[in-house]
Design a protein around this motif. Structure first.
Motif, short mmCIF file in Angstrom:
data_model
loop_
_atom_site.label_atom_id
_atom_site.label_comp_id
_atom_site.label_asym_id
_atom_site.label_seq_id
_atom_site.Cartn_x
_atom_site.Cartn_y
_atom_site.Cartn_z
N HIS B 268 19.56 -55.19 -16.78
CA HIS B 268 20.39 -54.87 -17.95
C HIS B 268 21.82 -54.75 -17.50
O HIS B 268 22.07 -54.38 -16.36
N PHE B 269 22.73 -55.04 -18.38
CA PHE B 269 24.09 -54.62 -18.06
C PHE B 269 24.82 -54.15 -19.30
O PHE B 269 24.53 -54.57 -20.42
N THR B 270 25.68 -53.17 -19.10
CA THR B 270 26.48 -52.65 -20.20
C THR B 270 27.94 -52.74 -19.79
O THR B 270 28.24 -52.80 -18.60
N TYR B 271 28.82 -52.79 -20.76
CA TYR B 271 30.24 -52.88 -20.43
C TYR B 271 31.07 -52.10 -21.43
O TYR B 271 30.63 -51.78 -22.53
N ASP B 272 32.29 -51.80 -21.02
CA ASP B 272 33.19 -51.01 -21.83
C ASP B 272 34.61 -51.45 -21.52
O ASP B 272 35.04 -51.39 -20.37
N HIS B 273 35.31 -51.93 -22.54
CA HIS B 273 36.70 -52.36 -22.32
C HIS B 273 37.64 -51.20 -22.56
O HIS B 273 37.52 -50.50 -23.56
N ASN B 274 38.54 -51.02 -21.63
CA ASN B 274 39.60 -50.05 -21.86
C ASN B 274 40.91 -50.83 -21.94
O ASN B 274 41.54 -51.15 -20.95
#
Ligand SMILES: Nc1ncnc2c1ncn2[C@@H]1O[C@H](COP(=O)(O)OP(=O)(O)O)[C@@H](O)[C@H]1O
Ligand SMILES: [Mg+2]
Lengths: 285, 332
Positions: B268-274
């Motif tokens: 699985h992978f998750t991401y978050d843009h800042n």
């Protein structure tokens, strides 16, 4: 042990009720309001009597006394029908304490009763003001010496239990209805007002109305109040034929019946509310 | 036979919701879908799940506010359908994130009144209230009207109300919801100490903060959409994903996130843009450490540059992601 705990519950519920009632920013306003409200009610009654008297050409002072007593004591009916439901509404919506009150290991009936005590006291104050105003300002004749006090007290207690029971049944219904229940209570109060011989004799009602009036305990309660006070009794031909003993007996039996009915309705309301998840709902308006 | 503090057998609960405007049909929402759980006396047990998982519904059923639709729920051996009055004597419940209380009474009056409703002897009640006010650092607010308190203080008052009756089982529904960091830490510490003080005390708490479940609970049930997906100690749960490893990557804001999709060996992978910092945080759960290089080489393809790489121990969040395929909350 159980009795002691119930008394304790009642005491603190009554204390809570009193904190709410006396929570006026200005105690002076509170007193003025408590006095002004019953007097205003009496004056409205004078207007109604004048109209009725002019329409019917009938200016029997006994009829005015009849109306006056009915109106004064009916304040208890309106209060109890309304207040018991209000307690639930208030705990649920306003303070959001309902779920914590509900899961407390005490007798909820006792709690509700306790919450209502201070209002009964305040209403009693209002009833006395109304009567005093009636005697001294409007010339209603209340022969203090002739009142059958022991019987009067018994009748008062039985009557209040009966009305309280009605309130409890409505409270059970308001467990499942939340929003519109206050209106419902006023509607039911109105029905009592029309059918229980409050300001006009039951005998003016149509046949079915009389029959209906004769199964409502409040009809007998008001009748017995008038009889024990010796004020406005015998004005109502529909009830004049019932003897004092029969009237008292019917009052007792119907009060017991109403109380059983009320507890059943309350439990049913409670059951439905717990089934549907409505106990602690908030409508957030 | 062991007596369980809480026992749930195939517990189901559905709700009929009001018909949506324009449609006639009432919707049937399944809040609990066959929950089986056994919580032993003395356990600090956590229900961990996202919003709408069914946590509050379980708490309400156990604290006698709500009937189950089907199945069985028992507290200390008492059935919630038939023996509510027995249950009420031995439990209490606190839900976080609400502002309940009689605002016109003081903190002390609110608490005292409830001790009287619970039939507590005056001296015991006084002692407990005083002790709890001290622990919760609310002593100087005791004579202040509840309506003037901050949300956090109200919540602490509510907490005292729940604990002062010394329940055998206490249900805490998101006890730290909406509290500031310090207050939340204080409450967690308090719960830990409370349960340690007497071995037969049981706590069932719900949370959607995995940190909280990990830090506090002896055992955790992970719950989603009304089903229990896993139930074990936090350590064992983490071991479920331990053979997999977790890689955290901080890179310059990506142009094309698709470069990281379908890399072999990534579970699985998750991401978050800042956007403000101009960074993208990525988190991968890997089957095999060997594919770290594949991921690293995908970075240039995404139009970005590596800022930092970190290999981390698995958390309950990772367990949740592995079980459900998405994160508990929106953060990474
Ligand atoms: N009284 C209710 N009426 C209708 N649906 C409800 C009611 N209570 C809960 N639900 C639904 O049941 C599901 C579970 O809710 P809940 O137990 O509150 O979840 P959680 O506490 O884990 O966030 C949700 O989908 C919610 O919308
Ligand atoms: Mg919830």
């Amino acid at each position: 042990m159980a009795i002691k705990q119930n008394l304790r519950t009642m005491k603190w519920a009554a204390w809570l009720g009193w904190q709410m009632e006396s929570n006026w920013a200005d105690p002076f306003l509170f007193i003025v309001y408590s006095v002004a409200k019953p007097i205003a009610g009496s004056l409205i009654l004078v207007v109604m009597y004048t109209i009725i008297a002019q329409l019917g050409g009938d200016t029997d002072p006994a009829l005015f006394s009849f109306m006056y007593i009915g109106n004064a004591f009916f304040m208890y009916v309106m209060l109890l029908l309304w207040h018991v439901t209000w307690v639930i509404h208030d705990d649920r919506e306003h303070f959001q304490t309902m779920r914590y009150i509900y899961i407390a290991p005490f007798n909820y009936f006792i709690y509700i009763l306790g919450r209502t005590i201070s209002n009964i006291v305040i209403t009693t104050f209002g009833v006395i003001i109304t009567l005093v105003f009636g005697v001294f300002v409007l010339g209603v004749d209340i022969p203090l010496g002739a009142i059958n006090w022991p019987l009067f007290v018994i009748v008062m207690v039985i009557g209040l239990i009966g009305i309280m029971a009605f309130g409890l049944a409505l409270a059970g219904i308001s467990f499942i209805t939340a929003k519109h229940s206050m209106g419902m209570n006023e509607g039911i109060g109105g029905i009592f007002y029309l059918f229980c011989g409050v300001i006009f004799p039951v005998s003016v009602l149509p046949g079915w109305g009389i029959a209906f009036a004769k199964i409502l305990p409040t009809t007998y309660w008001l009748d017995m109040i008038r009889r024990t006070m010796g004020v406005g009794a015998g004005v109502d031909p529909a009830l004049a034929g019932v003897s004092m003993t029969s009237s008292l007996l019917i009052l007792c039996i119907s009060t017991v019946a109403i109380s059983i009915f009320a507890v059943l309705i309350f439990k049913l309301g409670d059951y439905i509310a717990r089934s549907k998840g409505l106990i602690d709902m908030t409508t957030a308006y | 036979m062991t007596k369980y503090a809480v026992e749930l057998k195939d517990l189901c609960r559905t709700f009929k919701t009001r018909a949506v405007k324009g449609t006639r049909k009432k919707q049937l929402v399944t809040a609990l879908d066959g929950v089986d759980l056994r919580i032993k006396e003395g356990e600090l047990f956590g229900l961990l799940g996202p919003n709408g998982a069914g946590k509050t519904t379980i708490i309400k059923i156990l604290s006698t506010l709500l009937f189950p639709t089907s199945g069985e729920a028992k507290v200390l051996g008492y059935d919630v359908m038939k023996e509510s009055h027995k249950i009420r004597k031995v439990i209490n419940m606190v839900s976080g994130g609400e502002s309940s209380g009689y605002g016109l009474l003081t903190v002390d009056e609110n608490l005292w009144m409830f001790t009287q409703f619970y039939g507590m002897p005056g001296k015991v009640a006084r002692k407990r209230i005083d002790a709890l006010l001290r622990i919760m650092e609310l002593e100087e607010k005791r004579n202040v009207k509840v309506r003037t308190l901050s949300t956090g203080m109200r919540q602490k008052t509510n907490m005292i109300r729940g604990f002062m009756t010394d329940p055998s089982v206490i249900f805490l529904d998101e006890p730290t919801l909406g509290l500031d960091v310090n207050a939340a830490r204080m409450i967690r510490k308090f719960i830990k100490n409370w349960i340690r003080a007497k071995p037969e005390r049981t706590v069932l708490l719900t949370t959607h903060y995995m940190m909280e479940a990990d830090e506090l609970c002896d055992r955790v049930a992970i719950i989603n959409e009304g089903k229990v997906l896993a139930c074990d100690t936090p350590e064992n749960l983490k071991r479920l994903v331990a053979q997999e490893s977790t890689l955290k990557l901080e890179i310059r804001l990506v142009k094309d996130i698709r470069a990281f999709e379908n890399i072999k060996g990534v579970k699985h992978f998750t991401y978050d843009h800042n956007i403000n910092a101009g960074l993208t945080k990525l988190k991968f759960i890997l089957d095999d450490d060997a594919i770290v290089s594949d991921i690293v080489s995908a970075v240039p393809k995404s139009g970005s540059k590596i800022v930092s790489v970190e290999k981390v121990e698995p958390t309950l969040e990772d367990v949740f992601v592995t079980l459900v395929g998405r994160g508990l909350v929106n953060d990474i």
